[in-house]
Design an enzyme around this catalytic site. Structure first.
Site, PDB file in Angstrom:
ATOM      1  CG  ASP A   3     -28.766 -21.244  70.475  1.00  0.00           C
ATOM      2  OD1 ASP A   3     -29.897 -20.944  70.059  1.00  0.00           O
ATOM      3  OD2 ASP A   3     -28.135 -22.231  70.070  1.00  0.00           O
ATOM      4  CG  HIS A  17     -29.477 -21.804  66.758  1.00  0.00           C
ATOM      5  ND1 HIS A  17     -29.381 -22.773  67.731  1.00  0.00           N
ATOM      6  CD2 HIS A  17     -30.061 -22.409  65.683  1.00  0.00           C
ATOM      7  CE1 HIS A  17     -29.893 -23.911  67.278  1.00  0.00           C
ATOM      8  NE2 HIS A  17     -30.302 -23.724  66.038  1.00  0.00           N
ATOM      9  CB  SER A  72     -30.307 -27.154  65.356  1.00  0.00           C
ATOM     10  OG  SER A  72     -31.448 -26.691  65.999  1.00  0.00           O
TER      11      SER A  72
END
Length: 456
Positions: free
Chosen positions: A383, A414, A268
């Site tokens: 995601d 994710h 991320s």
């Protein structure tokens, strides 16, 4: 008794970076106060303590119905029997045992380090007949081979900050490649825990089982809270990059580690910043980007809030309020007149404007293209945090780089865990216990070993 209210928080890419951290007694007081507000039907005060996702999922207009449904089954509220605070699954939980006319229930109120409520549900008290089983716990993935590695505590020292961590080393007498794991935005433990899931622990165990050393550590904003900030204006240098470089330096001193084969794996926000870390540290042999965003954080937040609001199927005043707030935050962050010492009110979390201003001049794809090291980019098709739009930007920016490799997994969310259906994930995905999928671990391990072999 049937669970009456369960709201699971979803990761938002930008969280609280240096708000003051609360103590156990503070979480206890918040929990008791919230129950007393429900009893007094002060529903607006209850909702004011929710984070953005809770407000979207359980707006003030719905709270009376949930509470009245509970009373209809459990009977009139009588008293609070006890309150205790636990820390599990990366959150603080105030467990308020409540006596009703027909039942004794545990109200479980999950909060972040600053006391914002991220989850609320009721279930039979843990000592009551028919109580629900304990919440799902993390279990080691099937691909982990504990006999093939050993784990030891370590500390990443970055300036005056000391970050506890874990180093996993394969049981071998030869030097091995090594990986530093870099978390996403907001305070995180070393496992990047979310609900019952610990994706970094999965990765560490999986890679160590394939003869790769792994270092993971508690993020500075989790360990030190408000003290994470240096004397200079707060930026990702404080939040991520300095500590990552210190972690690489620590690995380079380990006799078990091949000093020419130290990699950065960022998830991320950590993935977005991986090129920046590598650009500052020539010791990094390659970077692995898991669901790294290329678009600015403020744009992603608007997109995420709109998606979460849309899950209700109909537009509500509360949904519109949250979307308007997200768009207002984005406008403030993008304003040319924003000063570094200003404070952005990010859904109640004060974040120094210097953080956003610093990132204005950072183009992850451009910096990645300037690197002379191998790059692996991975993306999940379901995601909702970082989407295919970001993945496509990585691909276009690195299209002419023969050292770049791309992996796309249509069914993964994710956390690179499998889900159901072809549609994007929902916040409920993160409440389901699972592990990072084995093919993701295998692809990362194969890529690292291939680069290690090519280097010889």
């Amino acid at each position: 008794m049937k669970m009456l209210c369960k709201v699971v928080s979803v990761l938002i890419l930008l969280a609280t970076y240096y708000s003051p951290r609360l103590q156990a007694q503070d979480f206890e007081a918040i929990g008791k106060g919230l129950i007393n507000q429900l009893v007094a039907r002060q529903f607006d005060q209850v909702e004011s303590q929710f984070d953005a996702q809770m407000k979207a999922a359980l707006p003030v207009s719905k709270i009376p119905g949930v509470w009245d449904s509970l009373l209809g089954q459990a009977g009139a509220f009588k008293t609070i029997v006890s309150t205790r605070v636990t820390e599990r699954q990366g959150l603080h939980a105030a467990i308020v045992t409540c006596e009703f006319e027909h039942a004794t229930l545990d109200a479980k109120i999950y909060m972040d380090a600053q006391g914002q409520v991220k989850g609320l549900f009721f279930e039979p008290a843990s000592n009551a007949p028919g109580a629900a089983p304990a919440a799902a716990e993390w279990t080691a993935p099937s691909y982990a081979k504990p006999d093939s590695f050993h784990e030891r505590d370590t500390t990443v020292i970055s300036g005056r900050w000391e970050l506890p961590g874990s180093l996993i080393l394969p049981n071998t007498k030869t030097t091995v490649p090594a990986v530093v794991l870099i978390q996403g935005s907001g305070p995180h433990d070393q496992d990047e825990s979310l609900g019952p899931n610990k994706p970094f622990k999965d990765l560490a165990y999986g890679l160590a089982s394939q003869n790769i050393a792994v270092l993971r550590y508690v993020k500075r904003t989790q360990q030190y809270g408000a003290d994470s900030k240096s004397d200079a204006p707060f930026t990702v240098k404080d939040e991520v990059t300095d500590d990552a470089i210190a972690a690489v330096a620590l690995l380079a001193k380990m006799p078990e580690v091949n000093k020419k084969q130290i990699y950065i794996l960022g998830h991320s926000l950590g993935g977005m910043l991986a090129p920046r870390i590598a650009a500052e540290d020539p010791q990094v042999a390659g970077i692995i980007i898991l669901a790294g965003n290329t678009r600015p954080l403020e744009k992603l937040v608007v997109e995420q809030v709109k998606y979460i609001a849309g899950l209700t199927g109909t537009e509500t005043p509360e949904n519109k309020k949250q979307i308007d707030k997200a768009e207002s935050i984005a406008a403030q962050v993008e304003s040319p007149s924003l000063k570094p010492d200003a404070v952005v009110d990010f859904f109640g979390a004060p974040i120094q404007a210097s953080y956003f201003i610093d990132l204005r001049n950072y183009d992850p794809g451009k910096v990645a293209a300037s690197l002379k090291i191998p790059i692996l980019v991975l993306q999940g098709g379901r995601d909702i945090q970082v989407t295919n739009a970001d993945f496509d930007t990585w691909k276009s920016g690195l299209a002419n780089d023969p050292r770049a490799t791309f992996k796309f997994y249509p069914a993964y969310n994710h956390l690179f865990m499998t889900g159901t259906g072809s549609s994007p994930a929902t916040p409920d995905d993160y409440a389901v216990a699972g592990n990072v999928s084995e093919d993701v671990v295998n692809d990362i391990a194969h890529w690292i070993k291939s680069n290690a072999a090519a280097a010889h």
